[in-house]
Design a protein around this motif. Sequence first.
Motif, PDB file in Angstrom:
ATOM      1  N   HIS A 296      -8.902 -25.655  19.265  1.00  0.00           N
ATOM      2  CA  HIS A 296      -8.137 -26.723  18.624  1.00  0.00           C
ATOM      3  C   HIS A 296      -8.528 -26.941  17.168  1.00  0.00           C
ATOM      4  CE1 HIS A 296      -6.869 -31.012  18.075  1.00  0.00           C
ATOM      5  NE2 HIS A 296      -5.847 -30.613  18.811  1.00  0.00           N
ATOM      6  N   GLY A 297      -9.832 -26.901  16.896  1.00  0.00           N
ATOM      7  CA  GLY A 297     -10.293 -27.139  15.529  1.00  0.00           C
ATOM      8  C   GLY A 297      -9.831 -26.058  14.569  1.00  0.00           C
ATOM      9  N   THR A 298      -9.875 -24.817  15.029  1.00  0.00           N
ATOM     10  CA  THR A 298      -9.406 -23.702  14.196  1.00  0.00           C
ATOM     11  C   THR A 298      -7.919 -23.879  13.876  1.00  0.00           C
ATOM     12  OG1 THR A 298     -11.035 -22.256  15.236  1.00  0.00           O
ATOM     13  CG2 THR A 298      -9.193 -21.183  14.104  1.00  0.00           C
ATOM     14  N   GLN A 299      -7.176 -24.289  14.885  1.00  0.00           N
ATOM     15  CA  GLN A 299      -5.740 -24.501  14.695  1.00  0.00           C
ATOM     16  C   GLN A 299      -5.470 -25.610  13.667  1.00  0.00           C
ATOM     17  OE1 GLN A 299      -3.971 -25.248  18.545  1.00  0.00           O
ATOM     18  NE2 GLN A 299      -2.381 -23.749  18.193  1.00  0.00           N
ATOM     19  N   CYS A 300      -6.200 -26.709  13.794  1.00  0.00           N
ATOM     20  CA  CYS A 300      -5.996 -27.827  12.866  1.00  0.00           C
ATOM     21  C   CYS A 300      -6.424 -27.455  11.443  1.00  0.00           C
ATOM     22  CB  CYS A 300      -6.764 -29.056  13.347  1.00  0.00           C
ATOM     23  SG  CYS A 300      -6.072 -29.783  14.840  1.00  0.00           S
TER      24      CYS A 300
ATOM     25  N   SER B 259      -0.100 -21.622  14.060  1.00  0.00           N
ATOM     26  CA  SER B 259      -1.298 -21.671  13.221  1.00  0.00           C
ATOM     27  C   SER B 259      -2.256 -20.584  13.690  1.00  0.00           C
ATOM     28  CB  SER B 259      -1.957 -23.048  13.294  1.00  0.00           C
ATOM     29  OG  SER B 259      -3.059 -23.127  12.404  1.00  0.00           O
ATOM     30  N   CYS B 260      -3.407 -20.553  13.043  1.00  0.00           N
ATOM     31  CA  CYS B 260      -4.397 -19.564  13.456  1.00  0.00           C
ATOM     32  C   CYS B 260      -5.106 -20.037  14.723  1.00  0.00           C
ATOM     33  CB  CYS B 260      -5.391 -19.316  12.328  1.00  0.00           C
ATOM     34  SG  CYS B 260      -6.161 -20.795  11.695  1.00  0.00           S
ATOM     35  N   TRP B 261      -5.818 -19.129  15.350  1.00  0.00           N
ATOM     36  CA  TRP B 261      -6.469 -19.378  16.629  1.00  0.00           C
ATOM     37  C   TRP B 261      -7.679 -18.441  16.693  1.00  0.00           C
ATOM     38  CZ3 TRP B 261      -5.815 -23.010  20.256  1.00  0.00           C
ATOM     39  CH2 TRP B 261      -6.371 -22.801  21.523  1.00  0.00           C
ATOM     40  N   PRO B 262      -8.738 -18.858  17.340  1.00  0.00           N
ATOM     41  CA  PRO B 262      -9.901 -17.968  17.411  1.00  0.00           C
ATOM     42  C   PRO B 262      -9.538 -16.593  17.995  1.00  0.00           C
ATOM     43  CG  PRO B 262     -10.477 -20.157  18.200  1.00  0.00           C
ATOM     44  CD  PRO B 262      -8.993 -20.153  17.999  1.00  0.00           C
ATOM     45  N   GLY B 263     -10.246 -15.572  17.514  1.00  0.00           N
ATOM     46  CA  GLY B 263      -9.998 -14.225  17.999  1.00  0.00           C
ATOM     47  C   GLY B 263     -10.313 -14.110  19.484  1.00  0.00           C
ATOM     48  N   PRO B 264      -9.735 -13.138  20.150  1.00  0.00           N
ATOM     49  CA  PRO B 264      -8.920 -12.058  19.588  1.00  0.00           C
ATOM     50  C   PRO B 264      -7.440 -12.414  19.398  1.00  0.00           C
ATOM     51  CG  PRO B 264      -9.237 -11.705  21.924  1.00  0.00           C
ATOM     52  CD  PRO B 264     -10.023 -12.938  21.587  1.00  0.00           C
TER      53      PRO B 264
ATOM     54  N   PRO C 154      -2.832 -32.709  10.798  1.00  0.00           N
ATOM     55  CA  PRO C 154      -3.295 -31.826   9.719  1.00  0.00           C
ATOM     56  C   PRO C 154      -2.220 -31.499   8.683  1.00  0.00           C
ATOM     57  CG  PRO C 154      -3.221 -30.636  11.818  1.00  0.00           C
ATOM     58  CD  PRO C 154      -2.991 -32.080  12.127  1.00  0.00           C
ATOM     59  N   HIS C 155      -0.946 -31.588   9.055  1.00  0.00           N
ATOM     60  CA  HIS C 155       0.091 -31.469   8.016  1.00  0.00           C
ATOM     61  C   HIS C 155      -0.108 -32.585   6.982  1.00  0.00           C
ATOM     62  CE1 HIS C 155       2.638 -28.802  10.652  1.00  0.00           C
ATOM     63  NE2 HIS C 155       3.044 -28.358   9.483  1.00  0.00           N
TER      64      HIS C 155
END
Lengths: 415, 96
Positions: A192-196, A348-353, A367-368
């Motif tokens: 969630h944090g990576t996404q935000c 949005s982005c998300w932790p790998g993989p 976050p917007h």
Amino acid sequence: MGERDVGKVGATASGADGRSPSAAPSRPVDPRHTGRHVVLLKDGGSRAAAERLRNATGLRMSMSSDFDGRVRGAHTATGEGVMFERLGVALLHGDPDQVRALAKGAGARKLIVEPERIVRVSGPWDDPLADSEAATWGLQATRVASSRFSGQGVRVAILDTGIDLQHPDFAGRAIVSQSFVAGGTVADVFGHGTQCAGVACGPLNPGRPPRYGVAPDAEIYVGKVVGDDGSGTDGDVLAGIDWAVGNGCAVICMALGTTARQGEPHSQVYEQVAARSLAAGSVLVAAAGNQSQRPDTIVPVDHPADCPSILSVGAVDPHLGIAVFSNGGRNPDGGEVDIAAPGVAILSCWPGPALYQAASGTSMAAPHVAGILALLAEADPAARGQALRALLLRAASGLPLPAGDVGAGLAQAPQ
Amino acid sequence: MTDIVISYPSGRWRCVVRRVKVAVAIGEDAFGRIQQVAEACRQLGFEHESTLSGVGVLVGSAAADDVARLRTVPGVTAVEVERDLRHGRAPRPARA
């Protein structure tokens, strides 16, 4: 009903042909239509007019008054019609040939026939916004995609589940991070944090288009205040706020919260903390919460977003209608939503993989707003704290929705 | 929230002290003496864990029955029991 002749009986009409009234109507060619027809009778909707329709089409006709004023379209089965007397309108559920037979009748000039349309509740934009090759729908709706600002020189804190520091979209970015969760690093196991962080501060040119980040040149401060199971405590969040304020973050994004009951007063501790943060030049942004199930249930804005000095962010969908889950202003004295932002199907982005993922929630809307505050802070370096918050609210674009749901309206980036 | 059970040797008494995590907000006028306020709270059973001096908050724990007494300490403006907070993602599948 207008006087348009859409679907008006044409020259190819075959007339009443003695088909069985129970014959199934043809499937509508246009998906916007139901297959039934509405008929405006210029002379009104009397029983005599209904009788004339029956004679012309072979459909069994009834009057809306027969249903004690509670007639619905569902009351007309195949081969039937109903006359809305007060409107002078009939709804016919028959084979198109039966309806076209009206054109052959002596009174054809006194009728307008239209296919019945499927209608829905709509936002101000009937066509939903969509991600383009260049930018997500959220960046388009908030005019971030066309903004000349990038958040340069502005510190944005993301207090959440941490961040994937190895994500390629954050490569080369100076990220200051700190974990406030016992025994943990800032690594984002939950995602969630990576996404935000991605929505607020993601890059201008991500590894995979479209662009999803609002303030690509902002300085990122990540405070892990929520554990790997997605939950945290007030103490850790307050410690994160203290850290972010101490580091001079102009914006502090908290896409987290807990349910506030109807009538429950807001937290005095958080309110004082938020007021002090504003005075120190930091605007606190929080998600309004996602427990509503609109239209039936609207849940009050979550804690801590319900504090007057914390910006509470509701979510809108790609139609710019209120998101079905977005909490609303049900509690007084700060329990209102202050502003709205895109929060449905947000890439949005998300932790790998996996690296990328779309999600919905007021935690995508918050976050917007945090990113847009960074753009405004860059545009007006003197505006911090309360002044920056006021700039954001003044720049919002009004929405034809209740203020309790969207506050000042849709957040807009400076151009 | 933590329950501390105190059993007396006689076995006739058994006392349960419920401790809760609390956040104590300090008024603007007491910012300059926040450690004195913390000490006054400690004397009322407050287990002081950290001081958030930037925003004027003391974090720690106290017996549930002592929370009201902490509010009477000069310089303290609010005392609240900690709540659990969760991330703000909607409880529905994402739509790509």
